[in-house]
Design a protein around this motif. Structure first.
Motif, PDB file in Angstrom:
ATOM      1  N   PHE A 134      48.953  69.550  60.007  1.00 20.12           N
ATOM      2  CA  PHE A 134      48.855  68.458  59.041  1.00 20.12           C
ATOM      3  C   PHE A 134      47.801  67.453  59.497  1.00 20.12           C
ATOM      4  N   LEU A 135      47.252  66.722  58.548  1.00 18.43           N
ATOM      5  CA  LEU A 135      46.257  65.710  58.877  1.00 18.43           C
ATOM      6  C   LEU A 135      46.883  64.575  59.674  1.00 18.43           C
ATOM      7  N   PRO A 136      46.120  63.953  60.570  1.00 16.20           N
ATOM      8  CA  PRO A 136      46.637  62.798  61.302  1.00 16.20           C
ATOM      9  C   PRO A 136      47.075  61.688  60.340  1.00 16.20           C
ATOM     10  N   LEU A 155      58.121  66.966  74.827  1.00 14.21           N
ATOM     11  CA  LEU A 155      57.002  66.026  74.839  1.00 14.21           C
ATOM     12  C   LEU A 155      55.881  66.493  73.916  1.00 14.21           C
ATOM     13  N   ALA A 156      55.547  67.777  73.955  1.00 15.32           N
ATOM     14  CA  ALA A 156      54.493  68.299  73.090  1.00 15.32           C
ATOM     15  C   ALA A 156      54.837  68.095  71.620  1.00 15.32           C
ATOM     16  N   VAL A 157      56.104  68.329  71.260  1.00 14.19           N
ATOM     17  CA  VAL A 157      56.532  68.155  69.865  1.00 14.19           C
ATOM     18  C   VAL A 157      56.483  66.683  69.472  1.00 14.19           C
ATOM     19  N   ALA A 162      54.002  62.093  66.628  1.00  9.95           N
ATOM     20  CA  ALA A 162      53.327  60.798  66.662  1.00  9.95           C
ATOM     21  C   ALA A 162      51.952  60.872  66.003  1.00  9.95           C
ATOM     22  N   ALA A 163      51.271  62.001  66.176  1.00 17.07           N
ATOM     23  CA  ALA A 163      49.925  62.143  65.614  1.00 17.07           C
ATOM     24  C   ALA A 163      49.932  62.162  64.091  1.00 17.07           C
ATOM     25  N   ASP A 206      66.607  59.420  79.843  1.00 20.34           N
ATOM     26  CA  ASP A 206      65.227  59.869  80.035  1.00 20.34           C
ATOM     27  C   ASP A 206      64.369  59.674  78.788  1.00 20.34           C
ATOM     28  N   TYR A 207      65.004  59.299  77.674  1.00 24.15           N
ATOM     29  CA  TYR A 207      64.261  59.235  76.422  1.00 24.15           C
ATOM     30  C   TYR A 207      63.236  58.098  76.334  1.00 24.15           C
ATOM     31  N   PRO A 208      63.507  56.886  76.836  1.00 24.96           N
ATOM     32  CA  PRO A 208      62.484  55.841  76.707  1.00 24.96           C
ATOM     33  C   PRO A 208      61.139  56.249  77.268  1.00 24.96           C
ATOM     34  N   LEU A 209      61.134  56.811  78.475  1.00 30.16           N
ATOM     35  CA  LEU A 209      59.870  57.236  79.079  1.00 30.16           C
ATOM     36  C   LEU A 209      59.250  58.369  78.284  1.00 30.16           C
ATOM     37  N   LEU A 210      60.061  59.318  77.827  1.00 24.57           N
ATOM     38  CA  LEU A 210      59.548  60.445  77.043  1.00 24.57           C
ATOM     39  C   LEU A 210      58.858  59.955  75.776  1.00 24.57           C
ATOM     40  N   LEU A 211      59.481  59.009  75.087  1.00 25.78           N
ATOM     41  CA  LEU A 211      58.895  58.463  73.858  1.00 25.78           C
ATOM     42  C   LEU A 211      57.596  57.726  74.148  1.00 25.78           C
ATOM     43  N   GLU A 212      57.581  56.951  75.206  1.00 25.72           N
ATOM     44  CA  GLU A 212      56.372  56.198  75.555  1.00 25.72           C
ATOM     45  C   GLU A 212      55.222  57.142  75.903  1.00 25.72           C
ATOM     46  N   GLU A 213      55.544  58.234  76.604  1.00 26.69           N
ATOM     47  CA  GLU A 213      54.502  59.214  76.934  1.00 26.69           C
ATOM     48  C   GLU A 213      53.943  59.881  75.678  1.00 26.69           C
ATOM     49  N   ALA A 214      54.754  59.937  74.627  1.00 27.44           N
ATOM     50  CA  ALA A 214      54.309  60.528  73.362  1.00 27.44           C
ATOM     51  C   ALA A 214      53.568  59.522  72.485  1.00 27.44           C
ATOM     52  N   GLY A 215      53.491  58.271  72.920  1.00 28.10           N
ATOM     53  CA  GLY A 215      52.814  57.244  72.127  1.00 28.10           C
ATOM     54  C   GLY A 215      53.709  56.570  71.116  1.00 28.10           C
ATOM     55  N   LEU A 216      55.010  56.551  71.382  1.00 32.79           N
ATOM     56  CA  LEU A 216      55.986  55.962  70.477  1.00 32.79           C
ATOM     57  C   LEU A 216      56.733  54.825  71.169  1.00 32.79           C
ATOM     58  N   VAL A 217      57.251  53.890  70.373  1.00 34.56           N
ATOM     59  CA  VAL A 217      57.986  52.744  70.898  1.00 34.56           C
ATOM     60  C   VAL A 217      59.472  52.927  70.602  1.00 34.56           C
ATOM     61  N   PRO A 218      60.332  52.994  71.618  1.00 34.72           N
ATOM     62  CA  PRO A 218      61.765  53.163  71.375  1.00 34.72           C
ATOM     63  C   PRO A 218      62.347  52.003  70.573  1.00 34.72           C
TER      64      PRO A 218
END
Length: 283
Positions: A134-136, A155-157, A162-163, A206-218
């Motif tokens: 899909f388009l960004p 994380l990849a998903v 996020a993209a 572990d989710y806050p760090l995972l979300l931040e690494e994906a470019g998302l804000v918990p």
């Protein structure tokens, strides 16, 4: 250390197991779980909701958190047989695109959308959640209702999700949780189908760090294990006991016996269940 080729082979092997499992059993699992391939939600121990009612309630809780309205575009990653996507579109007026890697689920979901007369707003396609086509910034919201735990790389998903989210867009998901008592047996059961259902468990912490690494804000991370897991598995076990003859006639003794074993193992695993909400930064 695992080489890149070994890791790729492991991911492919897990993906093939998931494809085969859901192709073979999606319709039966939907029967056991009230029409949707996910847990139910009960308000309290005295809540008398049926499995179907509790399943729809969990979808409602997700819809409330996703904060969308008429015309908004939602990506449903791991759409199963389509019931949550259809309910979301009906309750909010949103346009929903569901993706799955199972041809059997794709067929069942498309049939459900036509029967519900929402095929103009709810569509489904086969797609790789780890490599979305899909388009960004093309969706206002993304949700993963009980699907991320079956994917080899969370994380990849989440980075893919996020993209495709617009700035300010929202992601909502549910996940199976490692609550300390869950682990080794739950993750190393000798039945491949059981491993597919559980995936690799992680802690809610572990989710806050995972979300931040994906470019998302918990935004919200909530453990709802006590209102979901035991009652859902109990309803499934009761359905297997009460309707064994009719279920066997429809789906075959092998499938019914297989799920007897799966439900017993899941009840013994002690895993948890959480709701996670996050936003993509921006306006």
């Amino acid at each position: 250390m695992t080489s890149g080729s070994e890791a790729s082979a492991e991911r492919l092997s897990q993906q093939e197991a998931e494809d085969g499992f859901y192709n073979d059993t999606s319709e039966f699992l939907a029967e056991l779980s009230g029409g949707s391939l996910h847990m139910g939600f009960w308000e309290s121990a005295s809540d008398r909701a049926t499995m179907a009612e509790a399943s729809r309630r969990l979808t409602e809780l997700m819809a409330e958190r996703i904060k969308i309205g008429p015309g908004d575009r939602v990506l449903d990653i791991g759409c199963g047989t389509g019931a949550p996507a259809i309910q979301l579109a009906q309750s909010t007026g949103a346009v929903v695109v569901g993706i799955t890697n199972s041809p059997a689920q794709l067929r069942l979901a498309a049939e459900k959308a036509r029967e519900a007369k929402v095929a103009d707003r709810v569509s489904f396609r086969c797609e790789d959640a780890g490599n979305l086509g899909f388009l960004p910034q093309s969706f206002d919201a993304v949700w993963l209702l009980e699907s991320i735990m079956a994917m080899p790389d969370r994380l990849a998903v989440l980075r893919q999700a996020a993209a495709v989210l617009r700035p300010g867009g929202r992601l909502v998901l549910t996940d199976f949780l490692d609550r300390a008592a869950s682990s080794a047996d739950a993750q190393q059961g000798d039945a491949p189908q059981y491993a597919v259902l559980m995936g690799k468990l992680m802690s809610l912490q572990d989710y806050p760090l995972l979300l931040e690494e994906a470019g998302l804000v918990p935004v919200e991370i909530t453990d709802v294990s006590d209102r979901t897991v035991a009652r859902t598995l109990g309803c499934m076990r009761q359905r297997l006991e009460d309707d064994r003859e009719s279920l066997t006639q429809r789906f075959g003794a092998q499938v019914v016996d297989q799920f007897d074993n799966i439900v017993l193992r899941l009840e013994a695993a002690g895993f948890g269940y959480g709701i996670v909400v996050a936003d993509r930064p921006g306006q």
